[in-house]
Design a protein around this motif. Structure first.
Motif, mmCIF file in Angstrom:
data_model
loop_
_atom_site.group_PDB
_atom_site.id
_atom_site.type_symbol
_atom_site.label_atom_id
_atom_site.label_comp_id
_atom_site.label_asym_id
_atom_site.label_seq_id
_atom_site.Cartn_x
_atom_site.Cartn_y
_atom_site.Cartn_z
ATOM 1 N N TYR A 1 0.616 -1.539 -0.054
ATOM 2 C CA TYR A 1 0.253 0.365 0.022
ATOM 3 C C TYR A 1 0.782 1.314 -0.327
ATOM 4 O O TYR A 1 0.823 2.503 -0.378
ATOM 5 C CB TYR A 1 -1.308 -0.133 0.974
ATOM 6 C CG TYR A 1 -2.079 0.979 1.678
ATOM 7 C CD1 TYR A 1 -2.651 1.233 1.158
ATOM 8 C CD2 TYR A 1 -1.282 1.985 2.341
ATOM 9 C CE1 TYR A 1 -4.141 2.952 0.940
ATOM 10 C CE2 TYR A 1 -2.101 3.457 2.277
ATOM 11 C CZ TYR A 1 -3.789 3.735 1.823
ATOM 12 O OH TYR A 1 -4.145 4.588 1.581
ATOM 13 N N GLU A 2 1.739 1.219 1.087
ATOM 14 C CA GLU A 2 2.488 2.404 1.432
ATOM 15 C C GLU A 2 3.438 3.192 0.133
ATOM 16 O O GLU A 2 3.718 3.998 -0.750
ATOM 17 C CB GLU A 2 3.626 2.761 2.120
ATOM 18 C CG GLU A 2 2.486 2.265 4.125
ATOM 19 C CD GLU A 2 3.878 2.077 4.880
ATOM 20 O OE1 GLU A 2 5.018 2.479 4.675
ATOM 21 O OE2 GLU A 2 2.984 2.823 6.102
ATOM 22 N N LYS A 3 3.652 1.403 -0.465
ATOM 23 C CA LYS A 3 4.025 1.727 -2.131
ATOM 24 C C LYS A 3 3.843 1.948 -3.534
ATOM 25 O O LYS A 3 4.148 2.629 -4.111
ATOM 26 C CB LYS A 3 5.327 0.322 -2.550
ATOM 27 C CG LYS A 3 6.242 0.710 -3.188
ATOM 28 C CD LYS A 3 6.716 -0.230 -4.404
ATOM 29 C CE LYS A 3 7.504 -0.808 -5.624
ATOM 30 N NZ LYS A 3 8.611 -2.021 -5.751
ATOM 31 N N ARG A 4 2.519 1.760 -3.460
ATOM 32 C CA ARG A 4 1.122 1.940 -4.356
ATOM 33 C C ARG A 4 0.902 2.943 -4.325
ATOM 34 O O ARG A 4 0.425 3.419 -5.647
ATOM 35 C CB ARG A 4 0.860 0.607 -4.687
ATOM 36 C CG ARG A 4 2.404 -0.822 -4.975
ATOM 37 C CD ARG A 4 2.812 -0.272 -6.553
ATOM 38 N NE ARG A 4 3.844 -1.638 -6.883
ATOM 39 C CZ ARG A 4 4.143 -1.687 -7.716
ATOM 40 N NH1 ARG A 4 4.606 -0.771 -8.878
ATOM 41 N NH2 ARG A 4 5.255 -2.455 -8.667
ATOM 42 N N CYS A 5 0.014 2.521 -2.982
ATOM 43 C CA CYS A 5 -1.539 3.501 -2.881
ATOM 44 C C CYS A 5 -1.463 5.212 -2.754
ATOM 45 O O CYS A 5 -2.644 5.756 -2.152
ATOM 46 C CB CYS A 5 -2.555 2.657 -2.741
ATOM 47 S SG CYS A 5 -2.650 1.534 -2.963
ATOM 48 N N ALA A 6 0.151 4.889 -1.419
ATOM 49 C CA ALA A 6 0.048 6.424 -0.572
ATOM 50 C C ALA A 6 -0.367 7.692 -0.999
ATOM 51 O O ALA A 6 -0.364 8.196 -0.243
ATOM 52 C CB ALA A 6 0.321 6.040 0.682
ATOM 53 N N HIS A 7 0.619 7.520 -2.308
ATOM 54 C CA HIS A 7 0.625 8.578 -3.016
ATOM 55 C C HIS A 7 -0.621 9.586 -3.288
ATOM 56 O O HIS A 7 -0.920 10.710 -3.094
ATOM 57 C CB HIS A 7 1.220 8.108 -4.971
ATOM 58 C CG HIS A 7 2.853 7.898 -4.005
ATOM 59 N ND1 HIS A 7 4.059 8.495 -3.612
ATOM 60 C CD2 HIS A 7 2.911 6.315 -4.552
ATOM 61 C CE1 HIS A 7 4.842 7.435 -3.750
ATOM 62 N NE2 HIS A 7 3.814 6.004 -4.250
ATOM 63 N N CYS A 8 -1.838 8.715 -3.313
ATOM 64 C CA CYS A 8 -3.334 8.981 -4.264
ATOM 65 C C CYS A 8 -3.682 9.454 -2.661
ATOM 66 O O CYS A 8 -4.766 10.029 -2.106
ATOM 67 C CB CYS A 8 -3.396 7.986 -4.475
ATOM 68 S SG CYS A 8 -2.984 8.871 -6.618
ATOM 69 N N HIS A 9 -3.639 8.450 -1.707
ATOM 70 C CA HIS A 9 -5.116 7.888 -0.904
ATOM 71 C C HIS A 9 -4.742 8.301 0.894
ATOM 72 O O HIS A 9 -4.876 8.356 1.615
ATOM 73 C CB HIS A 9 -5.059 5.921 -0.786
ATOM 74 C CG HIS A 9 -6.383 5.902 -2.182
ATOM 75 N ND1 HIS A 9 -7.531 6.108 -2.142
ATOM 76 C CD2 HIS A 9 -6.025 5.189 -3.195
ATOM 77 C CE1 HIS A 9 -7.383 5.570 -3.432
ATOM 78 N NE2 HIS A 9 -6.810 5.470 -4.289
ATOM 79 N N GLY A 10 -3.470 8.421 0.296
ATOM 80 C CA GLY A 10 -2.244 8.460 2.184
ATOM 81 C C GLY A 10 -2.057 7.943 3.351
ATOM 82 O O GLY A 10 -2.653 6.362 2.685
ATOM 83 N N ILE A 11 -1.249 8.142 3.207
ATOM 84 C CA ILE A 11 -0.807 7.265 4.071
ATOM 85 C C ILE A 11 -0.998 6.386 5.597
ATOM 86 O O ILE A 11 -1.035 5.334 5.500
ATOM 87 C CB ILE A 11 1.181 8.057 5.234
ATOM 88 C CG1 ILE A 11 2.126 8.112 3.861
ATOM 89 C CG2 ILE A 11 1.076 6.536 6.391
ATOM 90 C CD1 ILE A 11 2.668 6.536 3.626
ATOM 91 N N SER A 12 -2.043 7.430 6.034
ATOM 92 C CA SER A 12 -3.273 7.031 7.150
ATOM 93 C C SER A 12 -4.256 6.235 6.289
ATOM 94 O O SER A 12 -5.973 6.359 6.784
ATOM 95 C CB SER A 12 -2.667 7.861 8.034
ATOM 96 O OG SER A 12 -3.933 9.140 7.643
ATOM 97 N N GLY A 13 -4.686 6.238 5.366
ATOM 98 C CA GLY A 13 -6.025 5.865 4.275
ATOM 99 C C GLY A 13 -7.116 7.191 3.892
ATOM 100 O O GLY A 13 -8.372 7.013 3.769
ATOM 101 N N GLY A 14 -6.348 8.486 4.694
ATOM 102 C CA GLY A 14 -7.638 9.544 4.052
ATOM 103 C C GLY A 14 -8.038 9.882 2.935
ATOM 104 O O GLY A 14 -8.352 10.950 2.831
ATOM 105 N N GLY A 15 -7.664 9.570 1.738
ATOM 106 C CA GLY A 15 -7.884 10.006 0.093
ATOM 107 C C GLY A 15 -6.684 11.476 0.757
ATOM 108 O O GLY A 15 -7.181 12.618 -0.346
ATOM 109 N N ASP A 16 -5.691 11.899 0.629
ATOM 110 C CA ASP A 16 -4.661 12.611 0.743
ATOM 111 C C ASP A 16 -3.816 12.801 1.113
ATOM 112 O O ASP A 16 -2.752 13.059 1.580
ATOM 113 C CB ASP A 16 -5.207 13.645 2.657
ATOM 114 C CG ASP A 16 -4.656 12.795 4.046
ATOM 115 O OD1 ASP A 16 -4.343 11.112 3.503
ATOM 116 O OD2 ASP A 16 -4.770 13.143 5.292
#
Length: 331
Positions: A96-111
């Protein structure tokens, strides 16, 4: 240690010299000589260490006993961390932190740092309000729903398909990790209620015509427009621009009647599109929703996404650029 042992043995020999025979004294002599010159008898040293510790408590040899529990504490801490972070969650977090966090944020807030560049914005996993699912309105999505989104992406948005990049196992781990951002999944006591399809109505001229009439009756045209081109009078006031129903290739799931039926029944998001299931908002029966789905499907059919016919070529310009759209620099 050896010197203390020798002194003790000598004291013992002196005290008992009267009772010892010459043979025993000779044996003791050779024993002491062996200790001094050969460095043997570790067992004797261990046996004598205990009385010495008792005689002088300040020299207790207890650190060795106390270190055992301390050495065992580390595995216990590792076991505890293993319980709080399961292997799947750890693996999913790394992906997640490698592929998704750039858009969804490290804590998953969509930020994430790229979130402001997308319309619609990336999903806020903390809210656990997912737009596309096979469950009824207000219910959490299933793991299969989330897995499908990760696998196929959401056409027309910044969410790509990860099927050719991540393995099936990796995608499942990402789904498991995404669910940890909201306590709603952990506190879910019962399985979510699924959308009820009822008796499916197959597409036909009659069904499509009924669907067209219902499309206007329940005011789908207010947002999607009379011809379904997303140009209804309420479109400009929507948080996300309504779907252009004539462009089936940008439907987030697909433009099959089954998928359209689910969107009509569940709605999309909490504000984007209401549910048209019976008893919610505008009441429609399952049969009526099938007719609407068949109609929307009929106007969304396409042979394939249109080819890109234009290429924008940018030229490097030295100096500052003007914000005047009539400036010749833009020609």
């Amino acid at each position: 240690m050896i010197k203390r042992i020798v002194k003790k043995v000598v004291k013992i020999l002196v005290k008992k010299a009267v009772k010892k025979t010459l043979l025993s004294r000779m044996a003791a002599f050779f024993f002491i000589a062996g200790v001094l010159f050969l460095g043997v008898t570790p067992l004797f040293a261990q046996e004598e260490a205990a009385p010495e510790a008792e005689a002088a408590p300040q020299e207790e040899a207890v650190p060795a006993v106390e270190t055992a529990p301390q050495e065992e504490a580390a595995p216990q801490e590792e076991a505890a961390s293993g319980e709080t972070a399961a292997p799947k969650a750890t693996g999913g977090q790394a992906i997640y932190e490698k592929r998704c966090a750039h858009c969804h944020g490290i804590s998953g807030g969509g930020d994430g740092p790229a979130a402001d560049f997308f319309n619609p914005r990336p999903a806020n996993f903390k809210r656990a309000q997912y737009k596309y699912a096979s469950t009824q309105r207000g219910e959490l999505p299933t793991d299969d729903d989330l897995f499908r989104t990760v696998t196929n992406g959401l056409p027309g948005t910044g969410m790509p398909a990860w099927e050719k990049i991540l393995s099936e196992a990796d995608r499942k781990e990402v789904v498991s990790y995404i669910k940890t951002f909201s306590k709603k999944f952990a506190n879910q006591a019962e399985p979510p209620k699924m959308i009820e399809f009822g008796q499916k109505v197959s597409p036909s001229a009659d069904s499509i015509e009924k669907g067209k009439e219902l499309f206007m009756k329940v005011e789908c045209n207010r947002c999607h427009g009379v011809a379904g081109r997303a140009d209804g009078p309420n479109a400009v006031d929507m948080p996300v621009w309504p779907r252009n129903l004539t462009k089936g290739w940008i439907f987030r799931r697909s433009n099959t009647p089954e998928e359209i039926f689910q969107r009509i029944s569940r709605g999309v998001g909490d504000k984007d599109m209401p549910s048209f299931a019976k008893g919610e908002n505008v009441e429609t029966t399952e049969e009526e929703r099938w007719h609407i789905a068949n109609y929307v499907n009929s106007i969304s059919l396409y042979d394939g996404p249109p080819p890109l016919r234009e290429t924008i070529v940018a030229e490097k310009v030295d100096g500052e650029l003007t914000d005047d759209p009539d400036s010749p620099v833009w020609e």
